[in-house]
Design a protein around this motif. Sequence first.
Motif, PDB file in Angstrom:
ATOM      1  N   PHE A 103       0.823  -1.214   0.000  1.00 28.82           N
ATOM      2  CA  PHE A 103       0.000   0.000   0.000  1.00 28.82           C
ATOM      3  C   PHE A 103       0.854   1.259   0.000  1.00 28.82           C
ATOM      4  N   ASN A 104       2.099   1.170   0.513  1.00 29.33           N
ATOM      5  CA  ASN A 104       3.007   2.314   0.413  1.00 29.33           C
ATOM      6  C   ASN A 104       3.462   2.449  -1.037  1.00 29.33           C
ATOM      7  N   ILE A 105       3.278   3.606  -1.622  1.00 33.67           N
ATOM      8  CA  ILE A 105       3.856   3.882  -2.936  1.00 33.67           C
ATOM      9  C   ILE A 105       5.243   4.475  -2.694  1.00 33.67           C
ATOM     10  N   SER A 106       6.256   3.876  -3.280  1.00 34.45           N
ATOM     11  CA  SER A 106       7.618   4.357  -3.053  1.00 34.45           C
ATOM     12  C   SER A 106       8.427   4.260  -4.337  1.00 34.45           C
ATOM     13  N   CYS A 107       9.465   5.093  -4.413  1.00 33.45           N
ATOM     14  CA  CYS A 107      10.224   5.224  -5.666  1.00 33.45           C
ATOM     15  C   CYS A 107      11.411   4.290  -5.747  1.00 33.45           C
ATOM     16  N   GLY A 108      11.942   3.852  -4.593  1.00 33.84           N
ATOM     17  CA  GLY A 108      13.127   3.009  -4.589  1.00 33.84           C
ATOM     18  C   GLY A 108      14.413   3.759  -4.839  1.00 33.84           C
ATOM     19  N   ARG A 109      14.343   5.081  -4.936  1.00 29.49           N
ATOM     20  CA  ARG A 109      15.498   5.882  -5.319  1.00 29.49           C
ATOM     21  C   ARG A 109      15.940   6.879  -4.255  1.00 29.49           C
ATOM     22  N   THR A 183       1.185  -4.875   8.402  1.00 29.68           N
ATOM     23  CA  THR A 183       0.921  -3.806   9.365  1.00 29.68           C
ATOM     24  C   THR A 183       0.749  -4.373  10.768  1.00 29.68           C
ATOM     25  N   GLY A 184      -0.045  -5.428  10.913  1.00 31.37           N
ATOM     26  CA  GLY A 184      -0.193  -6.056  12.216  1.00 31.37           C
ATOM     27  C   GLY A 184       1.122  -6.631  12.717  1.00 31.37           C
ATOM     28  N   SER A 339       9.093   2.927  24.870  1.00 32.33           N
ATOM     29  CA  SER A 339       9.401   3.292  23.494  1.00 32.33           C
ATOM     30  C   SER A 339       8.115   3.285  22.673  1.00 32.33           C
ATOM     31  N   PHE A 340       8.022   4.173  21.679  1.00 30.74           N
ATOM     32  CA  PHE A 340       6.845   4.290  20.828  1.00 30.74           C
ATOM     33  C   PHE A 340       7.281   4.186  19.371  1.00 30.74           C
ATOM     34  N   THR A 341       6.542   3.425  18.578  1.00 28.45           N
ATOM     35  CA  THR A 341       6.762   3.400  17.136  1.00 28.45           C
ATOM     36  C   THR A 341       5.444   3.710  16.452  1.00 28.45           C
ATOM     37  N   THR A 342       5.419   4.795  15.681  1.00 35.22           N
ATOM     38  CA  THR A 342       4.207   5.235  15.007  1.00 35.22           C
ATOM     39  C   THR A 342       4.420   5.209  13.500  1.00 35.22           C
ATOM     40  N   GLY A 343       3.387   5.566  12.762  1.00 29.96           N
ATOM     41  CA  GLY A 343       3.495   5.731  11.322  1.00 29.96           C
ATOM     42  C   GLY A 343       3.062   4.511  10.536  1.00 29.96           C
ATOM     43  N   GLN A 344       3.009   4.707   9.205  1.00 29.81           N
ATOM     44  CA  GLN A 344       2.663   3.607   8.315  1.00 29.81           C
ATOM     45  C   GLN A 344       3.671   2.467   8.455  1.00 29.81           C
ATOM     46  N   CYS A 345       3.202   1.279   8.205  1.00 35.73           N
ATOM     47  CA  CYS A 345       4.096   0.121   8.145  1.00 35.73           C
ATOM     48  C   CYS A 345       4.891   0.165   6.842  1.00 35.73           C
ATOM     49  N   PRO A 346       6.212  -0.041   6.889  1.00 40.19           N
ATOM     50  CA  PRO A 346       6.992  -0.209   5.658  1.00 40.19           C
ATOM     51  C   PRO A 346       6.795  -1.635   5.133  1.00 40.19           C
ATOM     52  N   VAL A 347       5.771  -1.821   4.327  1.00 33.48           N
ATOM     53  CA  VAL A 347       5.322  -3.159   3.938  1.00 33.48           C
ATOM     54  C   VAL A 347       6.445  -3.999   3.347  1.00 33.48           C
ATOM     55  N   ARG A 349       9.399  -4.273   4.064  1.00 33.01           N
ATOM     56  CA  ARG A 349      10.304  -4.846   5.061  1.00 33.01           C
ATOM     57  C   ARG A 349       9.876  -6.258   5.457  1.00 33.01           C
ATOM     58  N   TYR A 350       8.589  -6.561   5.279  1.00 33.20           N
ATOM     59  CA  TYR A 350       8.058  -7.819   5.797  1.00 33.20           C
ATOM     60  C   TYR A 350       7.382  -8.719   4.766  1.00 33.20           C
ATOM     61  N   HIS A 351       6.895  -8.162   3.648  1.00 39.80           N
ATOM     62  CA  HIS A 351       5.920  -8.926   2.867  1.00 39.80           C
ATOM     63  C   HIS A 351       6.491 -10.189   2.228  1.00 39.80           C
ATOM     64  N   ARG A 352       7.756 -10.189   1.840  1.00 38.94           N
ATOM     65  CA  ARG A 352       8.301 -11.407   1.232  1.00 38.94           C
ATOM     66  C   ARG A 352       8.384 -12.552   2.240  1.00 38.94           C
ATOM     67  N   GLN A 353       8.829 -12.256   3.452  1.00 36.96           N
ATOM     68  CA  GLN A 353       8.903 -13.296   4.480  1.00 36.96           C
ATOM     69  C   GLN A 353       7.517 -13.811   4.857  1.00 36.96           C
ATOM     70  N   LEU A 354       6.557 -12.893   4.972  1.00 37.56           N
ATOM     71  CA  LEU A 354       5.201 -13.312   5.320  1.00 37.56           C
ATOM     72  C   LEU A 354       4.561 -14.088   4.173  1.00 37.56           C
ATOM     73  N   MET A 355       4.891 -13.749   2.923  1.00 42.78           N
ATOM     74  CA  MET A 355       4.433 -14.551   1.783  1.00 42.78           C
ATOM     75  C   MET A 355       4.928 -15.990   1.920  1.00 42.78           C
ATOM     76  N   GLU A 356       6.199 -16.155   2.264  1.00 39.50           N
ATOM     77  CA  GLU A 356       6.752 -17.505   2.415  1.00 39.50           C
ATOM     78  C   GLU A 356       6.052 -18.252   3.551  1.00 39.50           C
ATOM     79  N   ALA A 357       5.735 -17.548   4.630  1.00 39.63           N
ATOM     80  CA  ALA A 357       5.025 -18.190   5.736  1.00 39.63           C
ATOM     81  C   ALA A 357       3.655 -18.683   5.295  1.00 39.63           C
ATOM     82  N   ILE A 358       2.983 -17.907   4.443  1.00 39.97           N
ATOM     83  CA  ILE A 358       1.676 -18.322   3.909  1.00 39.97           C
ATOM     84  C   ILE A 358       1.833 -19.502   2.959  1.00 39.97           C
TER      85      ILE A 358
END
Length: 407
Positions: A103-109, A183-184, A339-347, A349-358
């Motif tokens: 869901f994060n749109i990012s440029c990679g640059r 995100t969760g 400690s507090f961590t706020t903001g959007q999730c950097p998807v 960072r996690y989605h490939r590992q979670l894909m493998e778990a699925i």
Amino acid sequence: MTSNRGVAYKGPGEVEVVDLDYPTYELQDGPGVNPANVGRKLPHAAILKVVTTNICGSDQHMVRGRTTAPAGLILGHEITGEVVEVGPGVEFIQPGDLCSVPFNISCGRCVNCKTGRTEICLNVNPDRPGSAYGYVDMGGWVGGQAEYVLVPYADWNLLRFPDKDQALEKILDLTMLSDIFPTGFHGAVSAGVKPGSSVYIAGAGPVGLAAAVGAQLLGASVVIVADMQQERLDAARAFGCETVNVGEGDPREGIAKILGREEVDCGVDAVGFEAKGHGHGAKEAPATVLNSLMDITKAGGALGIPGLYVTGDPGGVDAAAQEGSLSLRLGLGWAKALSFTTGQCPVMRYHRQLMEAILHDRVQIAKAVNATPISLDDAPRGYAEFDSGVAKKFVIDPHNTTGLVAA
């Protein structure tokens, strides 16, 4: 030219399926588009036929009229789709690929993307760092609750599934990779969940349930989920969580019954800015969750805050809340060295590992959040039911690719 339809926000409490333009490799003017983005050339983009696109609690905030979202905005930032066309600047993604769209749109640059902070990309939103599809103040990128959607920087953004047939068999799980599962999971990671941790998760909506699944995957010994809706609490119990009904009072008593003490190691806020107080007949009190988490999390602990907070809320309970200012017990948090961590999730960072778990059957996230497929035309009903608090995660399937949409 191929036709296209999508779900538009029309005003508080109202969404409608409307005709819209088929995507092109140039960002067009429209509701919510920053003028600086109009006419932006997108040779690095891909056009996707949407396979699944989910209704998110963040969408619901807009539809309730609790943000400054403009009428006519095409909704939807949780997208999974099949690539049907690529721009001349796309090298690796090909037509026919089945992909998850962060869901994060990012440029990679930019410097943030290069350090893994894709949730605060500097190059895609003239308003501020960070962007998303179909969301208020996020640059005006067209949402994905539609038949077709454009994804910029396709080689960078798209997560291609390695086996298309296998992915289609698990599509209700894999559709959660665009947002709520990462995100969760991010909420649990940023709360410091480790093997043996005790975790309190405020909110048993889809993100809260995803955080609970994530905490279990990280090895938590006890996962406590709190909510006011018994149906949602029952959903959490169904996959091994303990529960506390905060509609009945302060969570400390419930935690003590479960753990024998009133504090947990880690806390997660999966509610956000429309939080209510605790107890019978509680009214909206947006700082309640954060203050209670500071109270019940042990000294030296951490809070993961994937719940959404905004800078503009026309329906806020007072002038301060309307600009995102809350009465936080920061002194308590400081005294306990939290400690507090706020903001959007950097998807990414996690989605490939979670894909493998699925794919390897380590988690069944669709079952945990009660993924419920519906048609594009049924989206208004899905929004209305979700707003009522049902324990479902509505998955829009515009082309009935899953074959699971009821006739």
